[in-house]
Design an enzyme around this catalytic site. Structure first.
Site, short mmCIF file in Angstrom:
data_model
loop_
_atom_site.label_atom_id
_atom_site.label_comp_id
_atom_site.label_asym_id
_atom_site.label_seq_id
_atom_site.Cartn_x
_atom_site.Cartn_y
_atom_site.Cartn_z
N GLU A 88 0.81 -1.22 0.00
CA GLU A 88 0.00 0.00 0.00
C GLU A 88 0.84 1.27 0.00
O GLU A 88 0.51 2.23 -0.69
CB GLU A 88 -0.95 -0.01 1.21
CG GLU A 88 -2.13 -0.96 1.09
CD GLU A 88 -1.79 -2.39 1.42
OE1 GLU A 88 -2.65 -3.27 1.23
OE2 GLU A 88 -0.65 -2.64 1.87
N HIS A 145 -9.29 -5.76 11.18
CA HIS A 145 -9.99 -5.60 9.90
C HIS A 145 -11.37 -4.96 10.08
O HIS A 145 -12.22 -5.07 9.20
CB HIS A 145 -10.17 -6.96 9.22
CG HIS A 145 -8.88 -7.58 8.77
ND1 HIS A 145 -7.99 -8.13 9.67
CD2 HIS A 145 -8.34 -7.75 7.54
CE1 HIS A 145 -6.95 -8.61 9.00
NE2 HIS A 145 -7.12 -8.38 7.72
#
Length: 328
Positions: free
Chosen positions: A60, A129
């Site tokens: 990322e 998450h």
């Protein structure tokens, strides 16, 4: 009008803008060959080709940096994070590069780009998450932060985000990708920074955004209506900029406010809005403001504990009755 899934509305928004402007491209993990982790970009590789729908490594920080550099050189990237939990790996590029470059360059280098992907919990995905970072990004000058609540909103707001000259954080709910809703057939854009009144009412103002609207607030409002309580519901749409005026004008009518959001309580969007309401509409309040947030803990894995940690309709109903001083 025709019925679309949330993911289809997002795909239409990106595709429509990409057909108009060859400078716009999509990049992220599995967006091309796999058609997107959530199938948002399904079919886009076939239409636009590998130069404009780009699969990236699981890195990322790297691909966010590439996208920022592309925006600095006149392109208009759309970066998909598989989840905004993973955006923390890239947060240096988002905050220190994308958000600040226009200011640091004295207005010479705009950063027209969108960071988009799912936010919040999606069932038993555990603590790493399931987080909400809307308030984190909203804290940073130079960013706009959008959190759509249904397919029509998602399409109109994403189209506006793509053509915006500033970097936009566009946060979608993972559990809403399959939600269906009516979407206009004609082209349309929705304003960034303007809240919408989902339901008019006279007794209490309920402010929210994102999936809390459909999953928590509206089921609560349905029950409250059966009991004769007429709630006004405001969807903020964007949490930077925040449309304080719409909220305050509603408070002047109803004199009470309940704010519902999925994030942790400290330094949340509800904290900021509550401050502004008491600062600018204190004399109109007939009861203390109540905020409903997630519990101040990492989200548990066990479903029974998840249910305890997250906002729900029952908590909203209780809060509304509390600000109305209804005892039964």
């Amino acid at each position: 009008m025709r019925e679309l899934q949330f993911r289809e509305a997002l795909r239409e928004a990106m595709s429509e803008e990409m057909r108009k402007d060859e400078k716009i491209f999509l990049m992220g993990e599995e967006v091309a060959e796999y058609n997107g982790a959530y199938k948002v970009s399904q079919g886009m590789l076939d239409e636009f080709g590998a130069k404009r729908v780009i699969d990236t490594p699981i890195a990322e920080l790297g691909f966010a940096g590439i996208a920022v550099g592309a925006a600095m050189n006149g392109l208009k990237p759309i970066v998909e994070f598989m989840t905004f939990n993973f955006s923390l790996v890239a947060i240096d590029q988002v905050i220190n590069s994308a958000a600040k470059m226009l200011s640091m360059s004295g207005g010479q280098i705009p950063i027209p780009m969108v960071f988009r992907g799912p936010t919040g919990n999606a069932g038993q995905l555990a603590a790493q998450h399931s987080q909400n970072f809307e308030n984190w990004y909203a804290n940073c000058p130079g960013l706009k932060v959008v959190v759509p609540a249904d397919p029509a909103e998602a399409k109109g707001l994403l189209k506006s985000a793509i053509i915006d000259p500033d970097p936009v954080i566009f946060m979608e709910s993972e559990v809403m990708y399959g939600d269906k809703g009516m979407v206009p057939e004609e082209e349309y854009y929705l304003p960034i920074g303007k809240a919408r009144i989902v339901k008019e009412g006279s007794d209490v103002t309920i402010v929210t955004f994102g999936k809390m609207l459909s999953r928590v607030v509206m089921p609560a409002v349905e029950e409250l209506t059966k009991e004769g309580i007429n709630a006004e519901v405001i969807d903020l749409r964007t949490v930077r900029p925040i449309d304080y005026a719409t909220v305050i004008n509603s408070i002047k009518k109803t004199n009470r406010m309940v704010f519902v959001e999925e994030a942790w309580p400290l330094a949340s969007i509800s904290t900021e809005v509550s401050f502004r309401v008491q600062r600018e509409a204190f004399d109109y309040l007939d009861a203390p403001i109540i905020r409903i947030t997630s519990a101040d803990v990492p989200l548990p894995y066990a479903p029974t504990l998840i249910a305890e940690a997250l906002p729900n309709a029952e908590r909203v109903i209780k809060a509304v009755k509390e600000v109305l001083y209804v005892t039964k």
